[in-house]
Design a protein around this motif. Structure first.
Motif, PDB file in Angstrom:
ATOM      1  N   ASP A 114       0.823  -1.206   0.000  1.00 34.65           N
ATOM      2  CA  ASP A 114       0.000   0.000   0.000  1.00 34.65           C
ATOM      3  C   ASP A 114       0.862   1.263   0.000  1.00 34.65           C
ATOM      4  O   ASP A 114       0.437   2.299  -0.532  1.00 34.65           O
ATOM      5  N   ARG A 115       2.047   1.204   0.588  1.00 31.85           N
ATOM      6  CA  ARG A 115       2.949   2.359   0.570  1.00 31.85           C
ATOM      7  C   ARG A 115       3.647   2.506  -0.779  1.00 31.85           C
ATOM      8  O   ARG A 115       3.948   3.623  -1.210  1.00 31.85           O
ATOM      9  N   VAL A 116       3.919   1.380  -1.433  1.00 28.31           N
ATOM     10  CA  VAL A 116       4.674   1.385  -2.676  1.00 28.31           C
ATOM     11  C   VAL A 116       3.789   1.671  -3.892  1.00 28.31           C
ATOM     12  O   VAL A 116       4.139   2.474  -4.770  1.00 28.31           O
ATOM     13  N   SER A 117       2.655   1.009  -3.966  1.00 26.35           N
ATOM     14  CA  SER A 117       1.883   0.955  -5.211  1.00 26.35           C
ATOM     15  C   SER A 117       1.437   2.316  -5.756  1.00 26.35           C
ATOM     16  O   SER A 117       1.389   2.486  -6.991  1.00 26.35           O
ATOM     17  N   SER A 272      16.443  10.642 -12.196  1.00 25.76           N
ATOM     18  CA  SER A 272      15.355  11.203 -11.387  1.00 25.76           C
ATOM     19  C   SER A 272      15.041  10.382 -10.138  1.00 25.76           C
ATOM     20  O   SER A 272      13.864  10.097  -9.856  1.00 25.76           O
ATOM     21  N   PRO A 273      16.033   9.965  -9.366  1.00 23.30           N
ATOM     22  CA  PRO A 273      15.710   9.202  -8.152  1.00 23.30           C
ATOM     23  C   PRO A 273      14.970  10.080  -7.146  1.00 23.30           C
ATOM     24  O   PRO A 273      15.261  11.269  -7.000  1.00 23.30           O
ATOM     25  N   ARG A 274      13.980   9.513  -6.479  1.00 23.00           N
ATOM     26  CA  ARG A 274      13.239  10.234  -5.458  1.00 23.00           C
ATOM     27  C   ARG A 274      12.818   9.273  -4.355  1.00 23.00           C
ATOM     28  O   ARG A 274      12.572   8.092  -4.608  1.00 23.00           O
ATOM     29  N   MET A 275      12.759   9.791  -3.148  1.00 17.99           N
ATOM     30  CA  MET A 275      12.270   9.025  -2.013  1.00 17.99           C
ATOM     31  C   MET A 275      10.785   9.329  -1.862  1.00 17.99           C
ATOM     32  O   MET A 275      10.398  10.480  -1.660  1.00 17.99           O
ATOM     33  N   VAL A 276       9.938   8.299  -1.983  1.00 19.01           N
ATOM     34  CA  VAL A 276       8.493   8.525  -2.015  1.00 19.01           C
ATOM     35  C   VAL A 276       7.806   8.085  -0.730  1.00 19.01           C
ATOM     36  O   VAL A 276       6.620   8.348  -0.545  1.00 19.01           O
ATOM     37  N   ASP A 277       8.547   7.420   0.162  1.00 20.22           N
ATOM     38  CA  ASP A 277       7.948   7.020   1.436  1.00 20.22           C
ATOM     39  C   ASP A 277       9.056   6.845   2.464  1.00 20.22           C
ATOM     40  O   ASP A 277      10.166   6.404   2.133  1.00 20.22           O
ATOM     41  N   PHE A 278       8.739   7.179   3.716  1.00 19.66           N
ATOM     42  CA  PHE A 278       9.679   7.095   4.834  1.00 19.66           C
ATOM     43  C   PHE A 278       8.856   6.709   6.046  1.00 19.66           C
ATOM     44  O   PHE A 278       7.980   7.473   6.452  1.00 19.66           O
ATOM     45  N   PRO A 316      14.347   0.384  13.390  1.00 23.22           N
ATOM     46  CA  PRO A 316      14.186   0.295  11.933  1.00 23.22           C
ATOM     47  C   PRO A 316      13.252   1.358  11.356  1.00 23.22           C
ATOM     48  O   PRO A 316      12.142   1.572  11.844  1.00 23.22           O
ATOM     49  N   ILE A 317      13.743   1.990  10.315  1.00 20.68           N
ATOM     50  CA  ILE A 317      12.950   2.875   9.458  1.00 20.68           C
ATOM     51  C   ILE A 317      13.136   2.374   8.043  1.00 20.68           C
ATOM     52  O   ILE A 317      14.258   2.075   7.615  1.00 20.68           O
ATOM     53  N   ARG A 318      12.053   2.259   7.307  1.00 16.85           N
ATOM     54  CA  ARG A 318      12.125   1.774   5.935  1.00 16.85           C
ATOM     55  C   ARG A 318      11.651   2.887   5.000  1.00 16.85           C
ATOM     56  O   ARG A 318      10.695   3.601   5.303  1.00 16.85           O
ATOM     57  N   ALA A 319      12.341   3.006   3.881  1.00 10.57           N
ATOM     58  CA  ALA A 319      11.997   4.022   2.897  1.00 10.57           C
ATOM     59  C   ALA A 319      11.899   3.397   1.513  1.00 10.57           C
ATOM     60  O   ALA A 319      12.508   2.352   1.236  1.00 10.57           O
ATOM     61  N   VAL A 320      11.130   4.028   0.647  1.00  6.11           N
ATOM     62  CA  VAL A 320      10.917   3.566  -0.727  1.00  6.11           C
ATOM     63  C   VAL A 320      11.489   4.616  -1.681  1.00  6.11           C
ATOM     64  O   VAL A 320      11.191   5.816  -1.548  1.00  6.11           O
ATOM     65  N   PHE A 321      12.278   4.126  -2.644  1.00  2.86           N
ATOM     66  CA  PHE A 321      12.905   4.988  -3.630  1.00  2.86           C
ATOM     67  C   PHE A 321      12.492   4.505  -5.028  1.00  2.86           C
ATOM     68  O   PHE A 321      12.423   3.310  -5.285  1.00  2.86           O
ATOM     69  N   ILE A 322      12.231   5.455  -5.889  1.00  2.00           N
ATOM     70  CA  ILE A 322      11.852   5.176  -7.282  1.00  2.00           C
ATOM     71  C   ILE A 322      12.860   5.891  -8.181  1.00  2.00           C
ATOM     72  O   ILE A 322      13.261   7.027  -7.910  1.00  2.00           O
TER      73      ILE A 322
END
Length: 325
Positions: A114-117, A272-278, A316-322
């Protein structure tokens, strides 16, 4: 075991790009599922054979992974199904809803999805690679999101058998496979996939830059990488390198800050890397259950300070990068 992969191998052989991998993959599968190397594998395969033959009248993969029949299973069949699935414990990624059985896994992997999609390129008709996919939970969600073919790779034979159990319960021959290899098994500069996922893998790699290179080489020009990993709070250049364990894991090497990982992605050649969730990981998202009965995140944290691991590191902290190629 190679019989489980006939359709995949034939598909790869006919593909002008993936045919290079098709030449190597049969031997890689044999090594990855060699009962002489994995003493428990015969028991897991026996559990797979013990699954009852149940027709799936309803399959949901878009909002969850749910497989049902129109009529409730009789008590004997339901117990046979439960016993076969329990023989494959621990189940770490999920959850699954299987003919009335709620398979409550260690991770609420649906929360991660749900955080990634919302940030993905449309997966419709895309060829997808899921690196370190575990039992393939997210592979099914990728298919539900419209992917034309999903290949998951994970070197753990238990996870591969868990995936095969779910695939058997779905029935038919959906275009999803999990093969028992790591990313190093892919031919170099394959450039075959529209989207490549690496979720929960980077911090286990001794060389994060090599992992980013491997991800990039698996992508076609213009493809998208989806990278989810442990990070720390901090600025550019800040990286935690645990000298011992991290959250009781002994194979954690690099936890970069968000700005540091964005810099690594640029250096690796991504656009264009970006962090979209933290998102801090909570004990509601990762915990022991009846289907994963060992220690989990609550035991990995400092009992007096949940903002610290048992070793005193940041929790732990998890982040999503695109990014794109």
């Amino acid at each position: 075991m190679i019989e489980y992969y006939h359709t995949l191998l034939e598909t790869l052989r006919l593909d002008p790009v993936l045919s290079r991998w098709a030449e190597q993959l049969p031997e890689q599968i044999r090594r990855g599922l060699d009962t002489r190397r994995y003493g428990d594998l015969p028991d897991w395969l026996n559990a797979l054979d013990q699954l009852p033959d149940i027709h799936a009248d309803s399959i949901e993969l878009n909002n969850e992974v749910r497989i049902e029949t129109d009529d409730a299973l009789d008590a004997d069949t339901l117990q046979q199904l439960r016993s076969a699935l329990e023989a494959l414990i621990p189940w770490r990624k999920g959850p699954y809803h299987l003919h009335g059985i709620h398979l409550d896994t260690e991770w609420r992997s649906d929360w991660k999805w749900d955080r990634v999609s919302p940030h993905l390129a449309d997966l419709t008709h895309r060829r997808v690679l899921d690196v370190g996919c575990g039992n393939g939970y997210h592979c099914w969600r990728m298919l539900g999101a419209g992917a034309s073919r999903v290949i998951g790779i994970d070197p753990s034979p238990r996870f591969v058998v868990q995936f095969l159990a779910i695939k058997r319960l779905l029935g038919g021959n959906p275009p999803v496979d999990v093969v028992p290899v790591g990313i190093e098994a892919l031919p170099p500069k394959l450039e075959a996939f529209d989207t490549v996922f690496s979720m929960g893998v980077l911090y286990h790699r001794r060389s994060p830059m090599d992992h980013l290179r491997e991800l990039k080489e698996a992508l076609r020009p213009g493809g998208q990488v989806v990278l989810e990993t442990l990070v720390i709070e901090g600025g550019l250049g800040e990286v935690l390198v645990p000298e011992g364990r991290y959250a009781k894991m002994n194979n954690v090497w690099f936890l970069p800050s968000g700005p540091s990982l964005l810099s690594w992605l640029r250096k690796a050649g991504f656009r264009s890397p970006r962090m979209v969730d933290f998102c801090p990981t909570t004990t509601e998202e990762q915990r022991a259950t009846d289907w994963m009965r060992f220690h989990s995140l609550p035991e990995f944290l400092d009992p007096d300070d949940p903002n610290r691991t048992a070793e005193g590191h940041p929790a732990p902290i998890r982040a999503v990068f695109i990014a794109e190629t």
